[in-house]
Write a protein that holds these residues in place. Structure first.
Motif, PDB file in Angstrom:
ATOM      1  N   LEU A  78      45.060  45.285  40.136  1.00  0.00           N
ATOM      2  CA  LEU A  78      45.718  46.364  41.182  1.00  0.00           C
ATOM      3  C   LEU A  78      45.290  47.844  40.700  1.00  0.00           C
ATOM      4  CD1 LEU A  78      49.336  44.961  41.675  1.00  0.00           C
ATOM      5  CD2 LEU A  78      47.462  44.896  43.065  1.00  0.00           C
ATOM      6  N   PRO A  79      45.435  48.313  39.497  1.00  0.00           N
ATOM      7  CA  PRO A  79      45.047  49.549  38.954  1.00  0.00           C
ATOM      8  C   PRO A  79      43.519  49.873  39.456  1.00  0.00           C
ATOM      9  CG  PRO A  79      46.358  48.561  37.272  1.00  0.00           C
ATOM     10  CD  PRO A  79      45.981  47.332  38.481  1.00  0.00           C
ATOM     11  N   GLN A  80      42.850  48.922  39.307  1.00  0.00           N
ATOM     12  CA  GLN A  80      41.287  49.213  39.646  1.00  0.00           C
ATOM     13  C   GLN A  80      40.898  49.128  41.055  1.00  0.00           C
ATOM     14  OE1 GLN A  80      42.531  47.087  37.080  1.00  0.00           O
ATOM     15  NE2 GLN A  80      40.938  46.214  35.881  1.00  0.00           N
ATOM     16  N   LEU A  81      41.735  48.326  41.882  1.00  0.00           N
ATOM     17  CA  LEU A  81      41.935  48.403  43.261  1.00  0.00           C
ATOM     18  C   LEU A  81      42.192  49.599  43.939  1.00  0.00           C
ATOM     19  CD1 LEU A  81      42.688  44.610  43.851  1.00  0.00           C
ATOM     20  CD2 LEU A  81      40.404  45.484  44.263  1.00  0.00           C
ATOM     21  N   VAL A 137      56.094  38.218  47.732  1.00  0.00           N
ATOM     22  CA  VAL A 137      56.153  39.779  48.246  1.00  0.00           C
ATOM     23  C   VAL A 137      57.186  40.592  47.312  1.00  0.00           C
ATOM     24  CG1 VAL A 137      56.858  41.118  50.311  1.00  0.00           C
ATOM     25  CG2 VAL A 137      55.637  39.046  50.843  1.00  0.00           C
ATOM     26  N   GLY A 138      57.864  39.776  47.045  1.00  0.00           N
ATOM     27  CA  GLY A 138      58.661  40.346  45.998  1.00  0.00           C
ATOM     28  C   GLY A 138      58.105  40.862  44.580  1.00  0.00           C
ATOM     29  N   ALA A 139      57.382  39.748  44.116  1.00  0.00           N
ATOM     30  CA  ALA A 139      56.469  40.083  42.720  1.00  0.00           C
ATOM     31  C   ALA A 139      55.448  41.071  43.059  1.00  0.00           C
ATOM     32  CB  ALA A 139      55.767  38.538  42.504  1.00  0.00           C
ATOM     33  N   PHE A 140      54.647  41.129  44.091  1.00  0.00           N
ATOM     34  CA  PHE A 140      53.660  42.228  44.390  1.00  0.00           C
ATOM     35  C   PHE A 140      54.513  43.569  44.556  1.00  0.00           C
ATOM     36  CE2 PHE A 140      50.648  38.813  44.345  1.00  0.00           C
ATOM     37  CZ  PHE A 140      49.721  39.346  43.811  1.00  0.00           C
ATOM     38  N   ARG A 141      55.525  43.640  45.387  1.00  0.00           N
ATOM     39  CA  ARG A 141      56.231  44.882  45.464  1.00  0.00           C
ATOM     40  C   ARG A 141      56.794  45.373  44.130  1.00  0.00           C
ATOM     41  NH1 ARG A 141      55.777  47.831  49.337  1.00  0.00           N
ATOM     42  NH2 ARG A 141      55.100  49.029  47.425  1.00  0.00           N
ATOM     43  N   THR A 142      57.156  44.857  43.455  1.00  0.00           N
ATOM     44  CA  THR A 142      57.399  45.264  41.975  1.00  0.00           C
ATOM     45  C   THR A 142      56.105  45.554  41.080  1.00  0.00           C
ATOM     46  OG1 THR A 142      59.258  43.561  41.910  1.00  0.00           O
ATOM     47  CG2 THR A 142      58.487  44.461  39.772  1.00  0.00           C
ATOM     48  N   ALA A 143      55.172  44.883  41.390  1.00  0.00           N
ATOM     49  CA  ALA A 143      53.905  45.078  40.607  1.00  0.00           C
ATOM     50  C   ALA A 143      53.297  46.381  41.061  1.00  0.00           C
ATOM     51  CB  ALA A 143      52.795  44.117  40.759  1.00  0.00           C
ATOM     52  N   VAL A 144      53.069  46.547  42.379  1.00  0.00           N
ATOM     53  CA  VAL A 144      52.311  47.725  42.731  1.00  0.00           C
ATOM     54  C   VAL A 144      53.373  49.153  42.752  1.00  0.00           C
ATOM     55  CG1 VAL A 144      51.982  48.891  45.237  1.00  0.00           C
ATOM     56  CG2 VAL A 144      51.352  46.354  44.739  1.00  0.00           C
ATOM     57  N   GLN A 176      53.384  52.754  35.125  1.00  0.00           N
ATOM     58  CA  GLN A 176      53.760  51.780  34.405  1.00  0.00           C
ATOM     59  C   GLN A 176      52.938  50.468  34.134  1.00  0.00           C
ATOM     60  OE1 GLN A 176      57.713  50.773  35.855  1.00  0.00           O
ATOM     61  NE2 GLN A 176      58.269  52.846  35.634  1.00  0.00           N
ATOM     62  N   GLU A 177      52.952  49.872  33.359  1.00  0.00           N
ATOM     63  CA  GLU A 177      52.277  48.576  32.964  1.00  0.00           C
ATOM     64  C   GLU A 177      53.049  47.292  33.893  1.00  0.00           C
ATOM     65  OE1 GLU A 177      49.287  46.093  31.617  1.00  0.00           O
ATOM     66  OE2 GLU A 177      49.685  48.126  31.087  1.00  0.00           O
ATOM     67  N   PRO A 178      52.513  46.810  34.881  1.00  0.00           N
ATOM     68  CA  PRO A 178      53.180  46.175  35.768  1.00  0.00           C
ATOM     69  C   PRO A 178      53.661  44.585  35.143  1.00  0.00           C
ATOM     70  CG  PRO A 178      50.778  46.024  36.407  1.00  0.00           C
ATOM     71  CD  PRO A 178      51.072  46.804  35.198  1.00  0.00           C
ATOM     72  N   GLU A 179      54.919  44.320  35.615  1.00  0.00           N
ATOM     73  CA  GLU A 179      55.501  42.871  35.051  1.00  0.00           C
ATOM     74  C   GLU A 179      54.893  42.070  36.219  1.00  0.00           C
ATOM     75  OE1 GLU A 179      59.667  42.858  35.428  1.00  0.00           O
ATOM     76  OE2 GLU A 179      59.743  44.577  34.317  1.00  0.00           O
TER      77      GLU A 179
END
Lengths: 174, 331
Positions: free
Chosen positions: B263-266, B290-297, B304-307
């Motif tokens: 995600l950071p590189q994208l 969706v929940g997982a990617f909402r948190t990560a994004v 922060q470092e994404p969970e």
């Protein structure tokens, strides 16, 4: 299959016997009729997604139970019956899985495709009818399992809560 | 720039689930051949779409209408009606692949935002600029065949937004051109919206617990009793060949894309929208992914470092890959 998947698969085949010893089938039939009527009354739009497969005969095999379930989701001829395994009827489609996995599907907690990928769910017969049924059930807001539990008041909800906890423990591998 | 999280909705309940799980936009289609997920029991009636738009907009979420299949002669009215209904219901954009549909939107619905579907398979700046120039396309959904440096390079040469898939179907074929289903069943993925129509899929369980998958008259795979399974598509089937000892994946393998770690590189490459595939999947899938990617994004945007949630149980074949982002090889 991985070790964890094997454990999960073995556990999902266990029935809910420790919570609900199965009653004789003749006692089960009126309860099942009430259950399916309740779901149909609460969610009439469910039948629209079944399209031409409303009159299909689905056999649902919750592994570990001493019977299979026959579902005919036709609002004009709604049927949901328990049938002894030795007398399993001819059906249009057959869906087989662990009790807790099937509970998870009607509870909106499990993904049918994921269960299929992991081989915890078997489908035979008319695949289109199964896909329609899956999509129809998945479009039901909330949880069908909760709707059914609500039929039986506080004891029903307590049983569902216990089953969910058992399902969660199974999922977490404990 | 805050990238948009674009999430799938195959049913009204899935739409509400995606909205509640933190989608910035949901994409969905009507119950007919106008979209590339024309599966039985799936998708929206006009009334359901109108209600879905109302629900999403009330919570600040956009609705993108997929009208991304290809009309054949004499059938254009279905696609025109889909666009018109979408405009009437207030969808935020239509996702199209066919130049005739794109031209109709540009000419008759100039205020309707136009996104170019992955089905158009536009992967070069030249192709994308053509769509922007001729039809006013505002966003292109890139095919899943580009590395991140390639995405960055494309972005630097086009005057529109970029959307990339980050989870779900791996999809390495030149999309919008695949005729494998057509060959086997007579129905077209691109013109009828049905890849491997369920009516022609059969699973035959063998006494040893293995399962043979048939599409029409063709056996396309056989899973051993302990093997993970994939979707019943020809591109992910296993085949016998004279120079092979065993059946092998001739095209692709059953595996899902997961770019969570990239995600950071994208974002750095200039991607404006992240797409999650899976309109055919359940509410449970939508809620978790969706929940997982909402948190990560959100964590990436906060520096922060994404969970990264473990989503492998939801993947096809229970396997995941970074696809072309990591390697140009198909396997």
């Amino acid at each position: 299959m991985t070790e964890i998947a094997q454990e999960k698969s073995a556990a999902s085949g266990m029935g809910p016997g420790r919570f609900l010893p199965p009653p004789p089938l003749f006692l089960l039939q009126p309860v099942l009729r009430r259950v399916v009527r309740r779901v149909a009354d609460l969610h009439p739009s469910l039948f629209d997604r079944l399209g031409p497969h409303r009159s299909a005969h689905f056999v649902i095999d919750a592994r570990g139970l001493p019977f299979v379930l026959l579902l005919v989701p036709d609002p004009g001829n709604l049927q949901f019956r328990a049938i002894a395994r030795r007398a399993e009827p001819v059906s249009d489609a057959r869906i087989a899985g662990g009790f807790f996995d099937l509970l998870g599907l009607v509870d909106g907690a499990e993904d049918g495709d994921a269960l299929f990928f992991s081989r915890d769910l078997d489908i035979t017969g008319n695949t289109e009818a199964v896909v329609c049924l899956r999509n129809a059930l998945d479009d039901v807001e909330g949880s069908i399992a909760e709707d059914v539990a609500g039929l039986f008041g506080a004891p029903g909800r307590a049983v569902l809560a216990a089953l969910r906890r058992a399902g969660d423990r199974r999922g977490s591998g404990s | 720039m805050r990238p948009e999280l674009v999430c799938p909705a195959g049913t009204p309940a899935a739409l509400r689930t995606a909205v509640d799980a933190g989608a910035d936009a949901v994409y969905c289609g009507f119950q007919n051949a106008t979209n590339a997920r024309n599966f039985p029991g799936l998708n929206f009636t006009p009334d359901e779409l109108a209600q879905g738009v109302e629900y999403a907009h009330a919570r600040g979420t956009k609705v993108l209408l997929a009208v991304n299949s290809f009309p054949t002669a004499g059938r254009f009215g279905l696609w025109r009606d889909a666009v018109d209904m979408g405009a009437r219901f207030g969808v935020d954009a239509v996702i199209v692949a066919d130049i005739g549909v794109a031209a109709y939107v540009a000419e008759h619905r100039p205020d309707l935002r136009l996104h170019l579907s992955v089905q158009a398979a536009a992967s070069s700046p030249e192709a994308i600029r053509y769509y922007v120039r001729e039809f006013g396309v505002k966003r292109v959904v890139l095919p899943r065949i580009l590395t991140i440096p390639e995405i960055k390079e494309v972005k630097s040469e086009i005057p529109c937004e970029i959307e990339t898939f980050i989870f779900g179907n791996h999809g390495l074929m030149v999309e919008g051109r695949c005729s494998l289903t057509n060959y086997a069943t007579g129905l077209s993925t691109n013109m009828d919206g049905v890849c491997s129509p369920a009516a022609q899929v059969h699973y035959d369980k063998e006494p040893d617990g293995s399962v043979a998958t048939r599409l029409g008259d063709f056996t396309i795979d056989r899973f051993g009793p302990d093997e993970q399974a994939g979707y019943p598509t020809i591109c992910k089937g296993r085949y016998l060949a004279p120079n092979r000892d065993d059946a092998y994946y001739a095209f692709e393998e059953p595996v899902s894309l997961n770019l969570a770690r990239l995600l950071p590189q994208l974002i750095e490459a200039g991607v404006e929208a992240f797409k999650i595939e899976g309109r055919q999947r359940s509410r449970a899938y939508v809620r978790q992914v969706v929940g997982a990617f909402r948190t990560a994004v959100d964590q990436v945007l906060a520096g922060q470092e994404p969970e990264l949630a473990d989503l492998v149980a939801l993947t096809e074949g229970q396997k995941q890959t970074q696809g072309a982002a990591a390697s140009k090889k198909w396997r």
